[in-house]
Design a protein around this motif. Structure first.
Motif, short mmCIF file in Angstrom:
data_model
loop_
_atom_site.label_atom_id
_atom_site.label_comp_id
_atom_site.label_asym_id
_atom_site.label_seq_id
_atom_site.Cartn_x
_atom_site.Cartn_y
_atom_site.Cartn_z
N TRP A 51 0.84 -1.20 0.00
CA TRP A 51 0.00 0.00 0.00
C TRP A 51 0.87 1.25 0.00
O TRP A 51 0.61 2.21 -0.74
N GLU A 52 1.93 1.25 0.79
CA GLU A 52 2.83 2.40 0.86
C GLU A 52 3.66 2.55 -0.41
O GLU A 52 3.84 3.66 -0.93
N VAL A 53 4.18 1.43 -0.92
CA VAL A 53 4.94 1.47 -2.17
C VAL A 53 4.08 2.02 -3.30
O VAL A 53 4.53 2.85 -4.10
N ALA A 54 2.83 1.56 -3.37
CA ALA A 54 1.92 2.02 -4.42
C ALA A 54 1.62 3.50 -4.27
O ALA A 54 1.56 4.24 -5.26
N GLY A 55 1.43 3.98 -3.03
CA GLY A 55 1.15 5.39 -2.81
C GLY A 55 2.31 6.26 -3.22
O GLY A 55 2.14 7.34 -3.81
N GLN A 56 3.52 5.81 -2.91
CA GLN A 56 4.71 6.55 -3.29
C GLN A 56 4.92 6.54 -4.81
O GLN A 56 5.13 7.58 -5.43
N PRO A 70 -1.12 7.30 1.12
CA PRO A 70 -0.58 7.66 2.44
C PRO A 70 -0.28 9.15 2.52
O PRO A 70 0.19 9.75 1.55
N GLU A 71 -0.55 9.73 3.66
CA GLU A 71 -0.49 11.18 3.81
C GLU A 71 0.86 11.76 3.41
O GLU A 71 0.93 12.83 2.79
N GLU A 72 1.96 11.08 3.73
CA GLU A 72 3.27 11.63 3.44
C GLU A 72 3.54 11.74 1.94
O GLU A 72 4.44 12.48 1.51
N PHE A 73 2.75 11.05 1.12
CA PHE A 73 2.95 11.09 -0.32
C PHE A 73 1.92 11.96 -1.04
O PHE A 73 1.91 12.00 -2.28
N ARG A 74 1.06 12.65 -0.31
CA ARG A 74 0.08 13.53 -0.95
C ARG A 74 0.11 14.95 -0.42
O ARG A 74 -0.76 15.76 -0.73
#
Length: 481
Positions: free
Chosen positions: A292-297, A413-417
């Motif tokens: 999920w995090e890899v995809a968001g980044q 994820p918030e850090e990537f938006r």
């Protein structure tokens, strides 16, 4: 319009596709014609003439291991006109021909709280890596039944989500390239003749495909085989291939899967995908992050490139062929994107940039000759980047592309938006030569008894030459040692 179809192969790839199409769903609410995207490029609008409303479905085909879709059923949103009767000890159905018996094949996967809130139009719960183990835990759009494709005997394992398990026996993993190639041969006819044909029939003027896949496991063999058939079936369409790479022995990191197969898979699948794609994007997947995090980044990069292809402003909108020409400059062999970095943060999404040349002098990224580049600017940050980075000013104007600001879904994820305005630089440089030199050494030492050893050496030698600039000594020429 010029539609683009996404083919997503592997659980990790499906997480990225989910994040991307969630962002496409978010873009539907943007009413600014000068700063919005043409939704019909990636979404198929079906018009209900009676209610005068439109429903949007992704132009998407996904491949998964069994149970990898989580709680999402293939026909979950399809109208069911059959009346089902379940046998009961006390009261059997009167019509035995139309009765059915419910059989449980695996433990039921419960729907996520996010999906429940989405259906009930309630406040969404906060997403974390613990409650996003399946991409279906947070997908927003409704998928058509033809979207789904599943491996025959390989089952999804939540504890090792990127390596399916053979018949759920916990004895054999989907790691060997030959396993993927064999699996594709068993499924190719049904996929090409049915599901692929169905999604193509929904397109008026197909531009091309995004193929997203894992490279280092059997998924890579499956994907490269699929890509070859796709190119044969539709030779005139553009294809951008996006490959996820994990840590391996050449990145000076602990490999995430069996060494015996990983490097062989990486070399064979990358060469095959480069040969059958217009551009190949080698994306690094950090093992410290969840899918999920890899995809968001990664969606920041993936969405940036695809936003250029679907911009509503025809002056800013570019084709897949246009971006390909920006990177290759007409040299089709140089279609590997060496670096994919955000200008401000200098974060590089590329696997290639992480390969360390053992036994050779390590160069700084700026020491490699850059054959070409393409810079995608999202929002007003464009002028700021020009002021800060003199390198961008010295490139030809057509390589600087403007597009919309990033409109991330709340599933990112918030850090990537938090930074919707940014610039991404795609480049082709001499760094690729070092990587191919690595591979040439590896093939000579490890592939000694492989039937295709000499063929691989010849292909790699051609690529080494394509990425050479200037003069090299004989001992570093790429010849066999």
């Amino acid at each position: 319009m010029q539609e683009i179809v996404t083919i997503s192969v592997s659980h990790r790839a499906n997480h990225l596709s989910t994040q991307f199409y969630n962002c496409q769903e978010q873009n539907l609410y943007n009413n600014d014609p000068n700063n919005s995207l043409d939704s019909s490029v990636f979404l198929n609008p079906l018009i209900d003439r009676r209610t005068k409303t439109a429903s949007y479905y992704p132009r998407l085909l996904v491949w998964e291991a069994k149970n990898g879709n989580g709680s999402l059923g293939t026909y979950q949103y399809a109208q069911d006109t059959q009346d089902y009767h379940f046998k009961d000890d006390k009261n059997e159905a009167s019509n035995s021909e139309s009765s059915h018996e419910l059989i449980t094949t695996h433990k039921k996967i419960e729907r996520s709280k996010y999906q429940d809130a989405l259906d009930r139009n309630e406040v969404f719960p906060e997403l974390t890596k613990e409650n996003t183990r399946y991409w279906s835990d947070y997908n927003k759009l409704i998928y058509q039944p033809y979207t789904f494709n599943s491996l025959n005997d390989w089952y999804h394992d939540p504890e090792s989500p990127n390596l399916p398990d053979y018949k759920d026996l916990k004895r054999q993993r989907f790691v060997n390239n030959d396993q993927g190639i064999m699996e594709w041969k068993l499924q190719q006819d049904d996929f090409l003749d049915e599901n692929l044909r169905t999604v193509l029939e929904s397109c008026d003027s197909l531009q091309g495909f995004n193929l997203v896949a894992d490279i280092g496991s059997a998924w890579g063999g499956f994907s490269s085989s699929l890509l070859q058939e796709l190119k044969d079936e539709i030779p005139k369409c553009s294809i951008f291939s996006w490959g996820f790479f994990e840590s391996d022995i050449l990145t000076n990191s602990k490999p995430n899967i069996d060494n015996k197969y990983q490097m062989k898979n990486i070399i064979q699948n990358t060469l095959s995908m480069m040969d059958h794609s217009d551009l190949f994007f080698p994306v690094y997947s950090d093992s410290k992050l969840s899918n999920w995090e890899v995809a968001g980044q990664t969606c920041r990069l993936y969405d940036a490139v695809n936003s250029v292809l679907s911009h509503r402003d025809t002056n800013k909108r570019k084709s897949m062929d246009y971006i390909t020409n920006c990177i290759t400059d007409g040299e089709s062999k140089r279609n590997l994107i060496t670096s994919m970095s955000e200008v401000d943060s200098n974060y590089d999404y590329s696997y290639i940039s992480r390969v360390v040349p053992y036994g050779r002098k390590i160069k700084k990224p700026t020491d490699y000759y850059e054959f070409s580049n393409c810079v995608i600017h999202r929002g007003s940050q464009y002028t700021e980047d020009i002021k800060k980075n003199i390198n961008l000013k010295n490139k030809e104007y057509f390589r600087n592309l403007e597009t919309t600001v990033f409109q991330p879904s709340d599933t990112i994820p918030e850090e990537f938006r938090t930074s919707p305005e940014y610039s991404v630089k795609l480049s082709s440089s001499e760094k690729a030569r070092d990587v191919f030199k690595h591979w040439n050494d590896y093939v000579q030492k490890v592939f000694r008894y492989d039937d295709n050893r000499e063929e691989l050496k010849e292909v790699i030698g051609t690529l080494i030459s394509a990425y050479e600039y200037g003069w090299y000594s004989d001992e570093d020429s790429g010849d066999d040692l």
